[in-house]
Design a protein around this motif. Structure first.
Motif, PDB file in Angstrom:
ATOM      1  N   LEU A  68       0.861   6.346  13.023  1.00 21.43           N
ATOM      2  CA  LEU A  68      -0.547   5.961  12.927  1.00 21.43           C
ATOM      3  C   LEU A  68      -0.694   4.598  12.266  1.00 21.43           C
ATOM      4  CD1 LEU A  68      -3.595   6.524  13.107  1.00 21.43           C
ATOM      5  CD2 LEU A  68      -3.404   7.790  10.944  1.00 21.43           C
ATOM      6  N   LEU A  69       0.010   4.382  11.173  1.00 15.65           N
ATOM      7  CA  LEU A  69      -0.053   3.095  10.469  1.00 15.65           C
ATOM      8  C   LEU A  69       0.464   1.961  11.350  1.00 15.65           C
ATOM      9  CD1 LEU A  69       1.262   4.343   7.008  1.00 15.65           C
ATOM     10  CD2 LEU A  69      -1.070   3.561   7.473  1.00 15.65           C
ATOM     11  N   GLU A  70       1.570   2.203  12.052  1.00 16.82           N
ATOM     12  CA  GLU A  70       2.145   1.186  12.937  1.00 16.82           C
ATOM     13  C   GLU A  70       1.159   0.796  14.038  1.00 16.82           C
ATOM     14  OE1 GLU A  70       4.957  -0.508  13.299  1.00 16.82           O
ATOM     15  OE2 GLU A  70       6.344   0.319  11.821  1.00 16.82           O
ATOM     16  N   ARG A  71       0.579   1.788  14.697  1.00 15.82           N
ATOM     17  CA  ARG A  71      -0.343   1.509  15.809  1.00 15.82           C
ATOM     18  C   ARG A  71      -1.573   0.743  15.329  1.00 15.82           C
ATOM     19  NH1 ARG A  71       0.440   6.987  16.971  1.00 15.82           N
ATOM     20  NH2 ARG A  71      -1.683   7.407  16.242  1.00 15.82           N
ATOM     21  N   PHE A  94       0.854  -1.190   0.000  1.00 16.43           N
ATOM     22  CA  PHE A  94       0.000   0.000   0.000  1.00 16.43           C
ATOM     23  C   PHE A  94       0.886   1.235   0.000  1.00 16.43           C
ATOM     24  CE2 PHE A  94       0.920  -0.628   4.447  1.00 16.43           C
ATOM     25  CZ  PHE A  94       1.023   0.655   4.961  1.00 16.43           C
ATOM     26  N   CYS A  95       0.289   2.369  -0.309  1.00 16.46           N
ATOM     27  CA  CYS A  95       1.035   3.632  -0.359  1.00 16.46           C
ATOM     28  C   CYS A  95       0.163   4.755   0.164  1.00 16.46           C
ATOM     29  CB  CYS A  95       1.467   3.929  -1.801  1.00 16.46           C
ATOM     30  SG  CYS A  95       2.226   5.560  -2.020  1.00 16.46           S
ATOM     31  N   VAL A  96       0.712   5.581   1.041  1.00 18.52           N
ATOM     32  CA  VAL A  96       0.058   6.816   1.482  1.00 18.52           C
ATOM     33  C   VAL A  96       0.814   7.980   0.862  1.00 18.52           C
ATOM     34  CG1 VAL A  96      -0.549   8.288   3.429  1.00 18.52           C
ATOM     35  CG2 VAL A  96      -0.711   5.796   3.650  1.00 18.52           C
ATOM     36  N   LYS A  97       0.117   8.813   0.113  1.00 18.79           N
ATOM     37  CA  LYS A  97       0.741   9.934  -0.608  1.00 18.79           C
ATOM     38  C   LYS A  97       0.292  11.246   0.001  1.00 18.79           C
ATOM     39  CE  LYS A  97       3.082  11.812  -4.030  1.00 18.79           C
ATOM     40  NZ  LYS A  97       3.070  13.175  -3.460  1.00 18.79           N
ATOM     41  N   ARG A 147      -8.324  -4.063   5.440  1.00 22.30           N
ATOM     42  CA  ARG A 147      -8.860  -3.036   4.543  1.00 22.30           C
ATOM     43  C   ARG A 147      -9.579  -1.946   5.335  1.00 22.30           C
ATOM     44  NH1 ARG A 147      -9.739  -2.384  -0.764  1.00 22.30           N
ATOM     45  NH2 ARG A 147     -11.488  -1.064  -1.374  1.00 22.30           N
ATOM     46  N   ARG A 148     -10.361  -2.357   6.332  1.00 21.87           N
ATOM     47  CA  ARG A 148     -11.066  -1.380   7.165  1.00 21.87           C
ATOM     48  C   ARG A 148     -10.069  -0.487   7.913  1.00 21.87           C
ATOM     49  NH1 ARG A 148     -12.328  -0.627  12.241  1.00 21.87           N
ATOM     50  NH2 ARG A 148     -11.335  -2.565  12.913  1.00 21.87           N
ATOM     51  N   LEU A 149      -9.014  -1.070   8.442  1.00 27.83           N
ATOM     52  CA  LEU A 149      -8.019  -0.296   9.187  1.00 27.83           C
ATOM     53  C   LEU A 149      -7.264   0.673   8.277  1.00 27.83           C
ATOM     54  CD1 LEU A 149      -6.589  -3.100  11.501  1.00 27.83           C
ATOM     55  CD2 LEU A 149      -8.003  -1.156  12.197  1.00 27.83           C
ATOM     56  N   LEU A 150      -6.952   0.241   7.059  1.00 33.07           N
ATOM     57  CA  LEU A 150      -6.297   1.144   6.107  1.00 33.07           C
ATOM     58  C   LEU A 150      -7.187   2.348   5.808  1.00 33.07           C
ATOM     59  CD1 LEU A 150      -4.759  -1.458   3.616  1.00 33.07           C
ATOM     60  CD2 LEU A 150      -3.466   0.178   4.996  1.00 33.07           C
ATOM     61  N   GLU A 186      -9.530   3.544   7.738  1.00 33.07           N
ATOM     62  CA  GLU A 186      -9.609   4.369   8.940  1.00 33.07           C
ATOM     63  C   GLU A 186      -8.363   5.253   9.086  1.00 33.07           C
ATOM     64  OE1 GLU A 186     -10.314   2.165  12.480  1.00 33.07           O
ATOM     65  OE2 GLU A 186     -12.393   1.684  11.960  1.00 33.07           O
ATOM     66  N   CYS A 187      -7.191   4.700   8.767  1.00 33.77           N
ATOM     67  CA  CYS A 187      -5.963   5.491   8.832  1.00 33.77           C
ATOM     68  C   CYS A 187      -6.044   6.690   7.890  1.00 33.77           C
ATOM     69  CB  CYS A 187      -4.752   4.627   8.472  1.00 33.77           C
ATOM     70  SG  CYS A 187      -4.278   3.443   9.741  1.00 33.77           S
ATOM     71  N   LEU A 188      -6.505   6.449   6.665  1.00 32.67           N
ATOM     72  CA  LEU A 188      -6.643   7.546   5.706  1.00 32.67           C
ATOM     73  C   LEU A 188      -7.640   8.584   6.214  1.00 32.67           C
ATOM     74  CD1 LEU A 188      -6.096   8.861   2.970  1.00 32.67           C
ATOM     75  CD2 LEU A 188      -7.872   7.395   1.993  1.00 32.67           C
ATOM     76  N   ASN A 189      -8.771   8.128   6.752  1.00 36.17           N
ATOM     77  CA  ASN A 189      -9.783   9.060   7.264  1.00 36.17           C
ATOM     78  C   ASN A 189      -9.224   9.908   8.403  1.00 36.17           C
ATOM     79  OD1 ASN A 189     -11.638   8.071   5.434  1.00 36.17           O
ATOM     80  ND2 ASN A 189     -12.615   6.681   6.892  1.00 36.17           N
TER      81      ASN A 189
END
Length: 335
Positions: free
Chosen positions: A118-121, A92-95, A154-157, A159-162
């Motif tokens: 945030l991603l780690e937690r 995955f990638c966060v931009k 998928r749900r956690l990803l 949520e991280c973006l949100n």
């Protein structure tokens, strides 16, 4: 008892000053040697941990470049020190997009630290293994987890973006987007997932930032419109007559061509605009050309929409055409 507690020497009464000083000197030397040995051990341990982190981080770069094509579980464990297990492998990638000129290097590092934390937690407790690799304005990750955790991951990803989007006003003029690669049931397919996210994340240019993107774009269509050739003819004329207006017209041809016909993918739009910028800079007399090209490419990578991308190209043209015009005017006035 004395030996048990580590006594290293003894004195017999009556104690002479010379013997006492000599014994204290020996104890001081032993303590210093012990501390030095412990310090060396700690440094070796820290160096070993640093080397391990560096090797782990190199995995994603090698997957993106294609140098590592089909890694096995054994290779990931023995050569990259990953604690992987059979299950799902996914990239995955966060931009982060925005005006990065308003961020110092330390400010950008803090923003990436917040993103990584945030991603780690959120994700690490649900995964067998997790690896994060930061770039200038992005964070690329690899996940290894149980098949039954797919929906939860998928749900956690999402949520991280949100959460990142909800807090973006605290960070500055930035937006966040996320791309998720395909789920691979074997590590040999991990490289495909990593390369997918580098393409999928560019879809934010056409679909908008703040989204979680997970589908590869359709086949390329822009090359059919010959936009680079059309731009080349117009911008060459604009440089010859030093016309900012003609340069703007060349960008408008790109804008119209991109918007017309079938929807183009973000990846090919980015490639087109970067190619146009390189073409323009190749025809302008300047020093440190390669440095200017790299700087333009980096600014393009920080744009979150087609409009911003084309504005970046237009601003580049305007800056250099004005410089060319001033230089020629000064040359004309020079006796």
């Amino acid at each position: 008892s004395a030996i048990k507690y580590g006594v290293g020497d003894y004195l017999l009464k009556p104690v002479s000053r010379i013997e006492l000083n000599e014994t204290l000197r020996k104890l001081k030397t032993r303590i210093a040697e012990r501390r030095e040995t412990e310090s060396d051990r700690i440094q070796l341990l820290q160096q070993s941990e640093s080397d391990t982190r560096r090797i782990r981080m190199s995995l994603i770069g090698q997957l993106i470049s294609g140098k590592l094509k089909e890694p096995s579980l054994g290779i990931l464990e023995s050569e990259y020190y990953l604690k992987v297990r059979p299950g799902i492998f996914q990239a995955f990638c966060v931009k982060i997009d925005g005006d990065m000129s308003q961020f110092s290097d330390s400010g950008m590092a803090i923003l990436l630290d917040e993103t990584e934390n945030l991603l780690e937690r959120s994700l690490r407790p649900r995964c067998f293994e997790m690896l994060l690799h930061r770039q200038r304005t992005a964070c690329i990750g690899i996940l290894n987890y149980e098949n039954k955790q797919a929906e939860e991951i998928r749900r956690l990803l999402r949520e991280c973006l949100n959460q990142l989007e909800a807090r973006k006003n605290l960070y500055g003029p930035v937006t966040f987007s996320m791309a998720v690669g395909s789920m691979a049931d074997a590590p040999q397919q991990l490289g495909v997932s990593v390369r997918e996210v580098s393409i999928i994340i560019q879809e934010r240019l056409v679909k908008g930032t703040g989204r979680m993107l997970d589908r590869m774009p359709a086949n390329a269509t822009l090359h059919e419109r010959n936009l680079l050739e059309k731009y080349a003819r117009l911008i060459t004329h604009a440089i010859e007559i030093m016309s900012i207006e003609e340069g703007t017209a060349a960008v408008e041809v790109l804008r119209t061509g991109i918007e017309g016909g079938r929807t183009a993918s973000g990846y090919e739009i980015l490639e087109l605009v970067v190619s146009c910028g390189r073409l323009f800079l190749s025809q302008v007399e300047m020093q440190r050309r390669e440095e200017e090209i790299r700087d333009f490419e980096e600014r393009c990578a920080q744009r979150g929409s087609v409009r911003e991308l084309l504005d970046c190209l237009e601003e580049l043209q305007k800056t250099w055409l004005e410089q060319i015009r001033r230089k020629r005017e000064n040359d004309t006035l020079r006796p």
